[in-house]
Design a protein around this motif. Sequence first.
Motif, PDB file in Angstrom:
ATOM      1  N   HIS A   1       0.814  -1.215   0.000  1.00  0.00           N
ATOM      2  CA  HIS A   1       0.000   0.000   0.000  1.00  0.00           C
ATOM      3  C   HIS A   1       0.852   1.270   0.000  1.00  0.00           C
ATOM      4  O   HIS A   1       0.548   2.230  -0.716  1.00  0.00           O
ATOM      5  N   ASN A   2       1.919   1.288   0.816  1.00  0.00           N
ATOM      6  CA  ASN A   2       2.759   2.490   0.867  1.00  0.00           C
ATOM      7  C   ASN A   2       3.372   2.805  -0.496  1.00  0.00           C
ATOM      8  O   ASN A   2       3.513   3.974  -0.874  1.00  0.00           O
ATOM      9  N   SER A   3       3.724   1.776  -1.244  1.00  0.00           N
ATOM     10  CA  SER A   3       4.288   1.992  -2.576  1.00  0.00           C
ATOM     11  C   SER A   3       3.242   2.569  -3.517  1.00  0.00           C
ATOM     12  O   SER A   3       3.540   3.456  -4.320  1.00  0.00           O
ATOM     13  N   VAL A   4       1.996   2.069  -3.421  1.00  0.00           N
ATOM     14  CA  VAL A   4       0.913   2.588  -4.258  1.00  0.00           C
ATOM     15  C   VAL A   4       0.643   4.055  -3.916  1.00  0.00           C
ATOM     16  O   VAL A   4       0.511   4.910  -4.802  1.00  0.00           O
ATOM     17  N   ILE A   5       0.590   4.348  -2.609  1.00  0.00           N
ATOM     18  CA  ILE A   5       0.348   5.720  -2.164  1.00  0.00           C
ATOM     19  C   ILE A   5       1.453   6.647  -2.675  1.00  0.00           C
ATOM     20  O   ILE A   5       1.191   7.747  -3.179  1.00  0.00           O
ATOM     21  N   SER A   6       2.705   6.208  -2.557  1.00  0.00           N
ATOM     22  CA  SER A   6       3.834   7.033  -3.001  1.00  0.00           C
ATOM     23  C   SER A   6       3.755   7.316  -4.489  1.00  0.00           C
ATOM     24  O   SER A   6       4.035   8.431  -4.937  1.00  0.00           O
ATOM     25  N   ARG A   7       3.377   6.297  -5.269  1.00  0.00           N
ATOM     26  CA  ARG A   7       3.295   6.503  -6.721  1.00  0.00           C
ATOM     27  C   ARG A   7       2.226   7.523  -7.066  1.00  0.00           C
ATOM     28  O   ARG A   7       2.430   8.401  -7.916  1.00  0.00           O
ATOM     29  N   ILE A   8       1.069   7.441  -6.406  1.00  0.00           N
ATOM     30  CA  ILE A   8      -0.001   8.414  -6.666  1.00  0.00           C
ATOM     31  C   ILE A   8       0.439   9.804  -6.241  1.00  0.00           C
ATOM     32  O   ILE A   8       0.144  10.807  -6.913  1.00  0.00           O
ATOM     33  N   LYS A   9       1.168   9.890  -5.118  1.00  0.00           N
ATOM     34  CA  LYS A   9       1.648  11.199  -4.670  1.00  0.00           C
ATOM     35  C   LYS A   9       2.643  11.800  -5.659  1.00  0.00           C
ATOM     36  O   LYS A   9       2.670  13.016  -5.881  1.00  0.00           O
ATOM     37  N   ILE A  10       3.474  10.952  -6.250  1.00  0.00           N
ATOM     38  CA  ILE A  10       4.468  11.442  -7.209  1.00  0.00           C
ATOM     39  C   ILE A  10       3.778  12.084  -8.404  1.00  0.00           C
ATOM     40  O   ILE A  10       4.137  13.183  -8.833  1.00  0.00           O
ATOM     41  N   ILE A  11       2.761  11.415  -8.959  1.00  0.00           N
ATOM     42  CA  ILE A  11       2.096  11.967 -10.137  1.00  0.00           C
ATOM     43  C   ILE A  11       1.219  13.165  -9.773  1.00  0.00           C
ATOM     44  O   ILE A  11       0.808  13.918 -10.664  1.00  0.00           O
ATOM     45  N   SER A  12       0.942  13.363  -8.470  1.00  0.00           N
ATOM     46  CA  SER A  12       0.100  14.478  -8.034  1.00  0.00           C
ATOM     47  C   SER A  12       0.923  15.605  -7.424  1.00  0.00           C
ATOM     48  O   SER A  12       0.362  16.562  -6.892  1.00  0.00           O
ATOM     49  N   ASN A  13       2.257  15.457  -7.463  1.00  0.00           N
ATOM     50  CA  ASN A  13       3.155  16.479  -6.938  1.00  0.00           C
ATOM     51  C   ASN A  13       2.938  16.707  -5.436  1.00  0.00           C
ATOM     52  O   ASN A  13       2.955  17.838  -4.947  1.00  0.00           O
ATOM     53  N   LEU A  14       2.719  15.627  -4.691  1.00  0.00           N
ATOM     54  CA  LEU A  14       2.557  15.698  -3.243  1.00  0.00           C
ATOM     55  C   LEU A  14       3.823  15.213  -2.554  1.00  0.00           C
ATOM     56  O   LEU A  14       4.694  14.589  -3.165  1.00  0.00           O
ATOM     57  N   ASP A  15       3.923  15.463  -1.258  1.00  0.00           N
ATOM     58  CA  ASP A  15       5.083  15.081  -0.462  1.00  0.00           C
ATOM     59  C   ASP A  15       4.967  13.607  -0.055  1.00  0.00           C
ATOM     60  O   ASP A  15       4.122  13.249   0.761  1.00  0.00           O
TER      61      ASP A  15
END
Length: 427
Positions: A236-250
């Motif tokens: 889950h953490n990897s999925v969350i990180s990937r979505i954050k990357i494409i959304s320009n989040l921290d």
Amino acid sequence: MKKKKLGEILIEEGLITQEQLNNALTLQREQKKRIGKVLIALGYVNDYQIAETISKQLSIPIVDCSNYSPSKELLSLVPKELAESKTLFPLEQKDKNILIAMADPLDWQASDVVSFGTGLKVSLAVAPENNILNAIESAYSAAGFTWDILKELPASEDAEFVRGEDIDKKHSVSYQALYKESEAPPIVKLVTMLITDAVGSNASDIHIEPRDNHVQVRHRRDGELKNIQSYPIQIHNSVISRIKIISNLDITNRRFPQDGRSALRLKGKTVDLRVSTLPSVYGEKIVLRLLDPSTSLVSLKNSGISDMVMAPLIDIFSKPQGLLLITGPTGSGKTTTLYSILRQLQRETKNIITIEDPVEYKLKDITQVGINEAIGLTFAGVLRSVLRQDPDIIMVGEIRDLDTAEVAARAALTGHLVLSTLHTNDT
């Protein structure tokens, strides 16, 4: 003998020119990043060329992390959070020595942290950054069979994301640009599948919700949530990180809610993504709102409104002043209906201003304002300012509080046509 700098070696290898190095050095002084990262960002070299040059510069081996299979015991010595934040990967342990691959072996502080945390002597190797990130996702994620399943997911070669900060610049960031590899990593393919499937099924929202031992994915269609699939909690953490990357989040901030935006370009169509994260007991929940202008900017006659309702509706919004409220639950089409009405009202002689959170679709020849409560731009505050802009028609995205309701009502009573929504269970 003095060791040569990275830039000097790259010039000697014929990979960059002196002018390109000067450009990178100028940008480096502004951004305060490692020169290698700046050169990659400028597109002068790729991460493998940087790794190869660092290997020559420091006389340390260059490795392919995918050729190593660190044990669970070794992985437990180097926490995933450290590996991700410092872009390093534990390769193997021999007696009192640990070999780690780093994208930036000159980060002595990171190697010291590994040495102190493990009580082992650290030996360094260098590897391309994307190679290390892929190894981290693979090794620290779910059991092997789960990872094998993810690897079998089809890659969406015609899908690309636009980062939140670049949407208005029309600058697309493809998977090839993110990973510089021919095949996207499993997590990236999983995230792409989650979003493209939702777009294909005309869902308005995607809910990604961590549970006790799995993560549930649900789609909202026609206002109703429906279970679609689940995946192991371990990734889950990897999925969350990937979505954050494409959304320009921290990606390092997992304790506080965040809001971001991105866009998906798929088969010639662009879908805007509004991303919201929320920390929960079992991990971060993410909700993605899918906004497709091609389906949401529809005319009134194609909106599905019955003739019985259409006639009084047209009579109401044809009046020079008053308040029109569209009500209903999430995903019922409130905003879509308002946009359809605005398109009918749009005239050269009319000053139309919208106040939205956020601006969902850009309308030609209409002034649109996005609120930002963090800096004091609230619906009520912006509405007061809009009233000083000589408006004829005002659209307020949603009336959420008494203050906004009072200002909207006053505006409707003083010569303005006000359109807005209320979130309700039914009309």
